[in-house]
Design a protein around this motif. Structure first.
Motif, short mmCIF file in Angstrom:
data_model
loop_
_atom_site.label_atom_id
_atom_site.label_comp_id
_atom_site.label_asym_id
_atom_site.label_seq_id
_atom_site.Cartn_x
_atom_site.Cartn_y
_atom_site.Cartn_z
N ILE A 47 0.84 -1.20 0.00
CA ILE A 47 0.00 0.00 0.00
C ILE A 47 0.88 1.25 0.00
O ILE A 47 0.58 2.23 -0.70
N GLY A 48 1.96 1.23 0.78
CA GLY A 48 2.87 2.37 0.82
C GLY A 48 3.46 2.69 -0.54
O GLY A 48 3.57 3.87 -0.92
N ARG A 49 3.85 1.67 -1.28
CA ARG A 49 4.37 1.91 -2.64
C ARG A 49 3.31 2.56 -3.52
O ARG A 49 3.60 3.52 -4.25
N ALA A 50 2.10 2.02 -3.48
CA ALA A 50 1.02 2.58 -4.30
C ALA A 50 0.70 4.02 -3.88
O ALA A 50 0.46 4.88 -4.74
N LEU A 51 0.70 4.28 -2.58
CA LEU A 51 0.40 5.62 -2.08
C LEU A 51 1.50 6.61 -2.47
O LEU A 51 1.20 7.73 -2.92
N ALA A 52 2.75 6.24 -2.29
CA ALA A 52 3.86 7.13 -2.66
C ALA A 52 3.80 7.43 -4.16
O ALA A 52 4.00 8.59 -4.57
N ASP A 53 3.51 6.43 -4.98
CA ASP A 53 3.38 6.66 -6.43
C ASP A 53 2.24 7.62 -6.72
O ASP A 53 2.38 8.56 -7.51
N ARG A 54 1.11 7.40 -6.08
CA ARG A 54 -0.08 8.23 -6.31
C ARG A 54 0.18 9.69 -5.92
O ARG A 54 -0.28 10.61 -6.59
N LEU A 55 0.90 9.89 -4.82
CA LEU A 55 1.14 11.24 -4.31
C LEU A 55 2.41 11.89 -4.88
O LEU A 55 2.67 13.06 -4.63
N GLY A 56 3.19 11.11 -5.61
CA GLY A 56 4.47 11.62 -6.09
C GLY A 56 5.45 11.83 -4.96
O GLY A 56 6.24 12.77 -4.97
N GLY A 57 5.39 10.93 -3.97
CA GLY A 57 6.20 11.09 -2.77
C GLY A 57 7.30 10.06 -2.64
O GLY A 57 7.60 9.32 -3.57
N ARG A 58 7.88 10.03 -1.46
CA ARG A 58 8.95 9.09 -1.12
C ARG A 58 8.45 8.13 -0.06
O ARG A 58 7.67 8.52 0.81
N LEU A 59 8.92 6.90 -0.13
CA LEU A 59 8.53 5.85 0.81
C LEU A 59 9.75 5.40 1.60
O LEU A 59 10.80 5.09 1.03
N LEU A 60 9.61 5.36 2.92
CA LEU A 60 10.62 4.73 3.77
C LEU A 60 9.92 3.61 4.54
O LEU A 60 9.15 3.85 5.46
N ASP A 61 10.20 2.39 4.11
CA ASP A 61 9.62 1.20 4.72
C ASP A 61 10.43 0.80 5.95
O ASP A 61 11.66 0.92 5.96
N ASP A 70 -9.74 -0.79 7.20
CA ASP A 70 -9.76 -2.24 7.03
C ASP A 70 -9.47 -2.52 5.57
O ASP A 70 -10.24 -2.11 4.68
N VAL A 71 -8.37 -3.21 5.31
CA VAL A 71 -7.94 -3.46 3.94
C VAL A 71 -8.18 -4.90 3.51
O VAL A 71 -7.66 -5.34 2.48
N THR A 72 -9.01 -5.62 4.26
CA THR A 72 -9.28 -7.02 3.96
C THR A 72 -9.67 -7.24 2.51
O THR A 72 -9.14 -8.12 1.85
N ASP A 73 -10.59 -6.44 2.01
CA ASP A 73 -11.13 -6.63 0.66
C ASP A 73 -10.65 -5.57 -0.32
O ASP A 73 -11.25 -5.40 -1.39
N LEU A 74 -9.57 -4.85 0.04
CA LEU A 74 -9.08 -3.79 -0.83
C LEU A 74 -7.77 -4.18 -1.50
O LEU A 74 -6.89 -4.76 -0.86
N SER A 75 -7.63 -3.83 -2.77
CA SER A 75 -6.33 -3.94 -3.41
C SER A 75 -5.44 -2.83 -2.85
O SER A 75 -5.93 -1.87 -2.23
N ALA A 76 -4.15 -2.94 -3.08
CA ALA A 76 -3.24 -1.89 -2.63
C ALA A 76 -3.60 -0.55 -3.27
O ALA A 76 -3.58 0.49 -2.61
N GLU A 77 -3.96 -0.58 -4.53
CA GLU A 77 -4.32 0.66 -5.23
C GLU A 77 -5.59 1.27 -4.66
O GLU A 77 -5.68 2.49 -4.50
N ALA A 78 -6.58 0.43 -4.33
CA ALA A 78 -7.83 0.94 -3.75
C ALA A 78 -7.58 1.51 -2.35
O ALA A 78 -8.13 2.56 -2.00
N ALA A 79 -6.74 0.84 -1.56
CA ALA A 79 -6.41 1.36 -0.23
C ALA A 79 -5.66 2.68 -0.36
O ALA A 79 -5.95 3.64 0.36
N ALA A 80 -4.70 2.75 -1.29
CA ALA A 80 -3.95 4.00 -1.50
C ALA A 80 -4.88 5.12 -1.93
O ALA A 80 -4.72 6.27 -1.49
N ALA A 81 -5.86 4.81 -2.76
CA ALA A 81 -6.82 5.83 -3.21
C ALA A 81 -7.64 6.35 -2.03
O ALA A 81 -7.87 7.56 -1.92
#
Length: 178
Positions: free
Chosen positions: A16-30, A159-170
């Motif tokens: 989800i962090g990767r998808a969110l950083a991509d969506r926001l044009g940001g940086r990810l530190l895992d 709750d991300v049980t039924d969400l794809s990473a992209e849907a959670a990031a959105a």
């Protein structure tokens, strides 16, 4: 902006962090970017382990200070109220990182037990030095400590049980931007 994805192992923080950083044009530190040096060179939870993770965190803080404040930052972690390392110190570090970047935004990620077990046993986690123990998932679902940050004014429980990473990031991006 600074967004912390907080959740127990196997809920999908990194994906989800990767998808969110991509969506926001940001940086990810895992969290594993921080821990892998310590896992490779020290014994887990030894004084040297904490020395190594603190040194990596200090380096990350220096590099964060060099980034323009307009660059969104996304972090993944597992911070609990009874963390061995001290959740208060970790929360204070995140608060310092957020200074000048807007409010600290905390996202608690959750998924149901069976989905969490499925995710934690997925291929590829070994190569990332991530846990793959379904018994740990059971323990976390049956009485683990509360995730830190429940008292923050900018908190999203997702709750991300039924969400794809992209849907959670959105959903997270919509919350942050709204």
């Amino acid at each position: 902006m600074l967004i912390v994805l907080n959740g127990y192992p196997g809920v999908g923080k990194l994906t989800i962090g990767r998808a969110l950083a991509d969506r926001l044009g940001g940086r990810l530190l895992d969290i594993h970017s921080v821990y892998n040096v310590a896992f490779a060179l020290t014994e887990f939870r030894s004084p040297d382990f904490y020395y190594a993770t603190n040194a990596v965190e200090d380096l990350a803080d220096e590099l964060i200070r060099r980034l323009p404040v307009t660059v969104p930052l996304v972090f993944t972690t597992v911070l609990t109220e009874n963390a061995a390392r001290g959740a208060e110190a970790d929360m204070a570090r995140f608060a310092r990182r957020a200074q000048g970047r807007g409010p600290l935004r905390m996202v608690h990620l959750h998924c149901d037990l069976e989905e969490n077990k499925r995710r934690i046993m997925s291929e590829g986690r070994d190569s990332l030095r991530k846990p793959r123990d379904p018994a740990m998932v059971e323990r976390n679902h049956n009485g683990a400590a509360l995730l830190s940050g429940c008292d923050l004014p900018h908190l999203l429980n997702l709750d991300v049980t039924d969400l794809s990473a992209e849907a959670a990031a959105a959903k997270i991006a919509s919350w942050v931007e709204g």
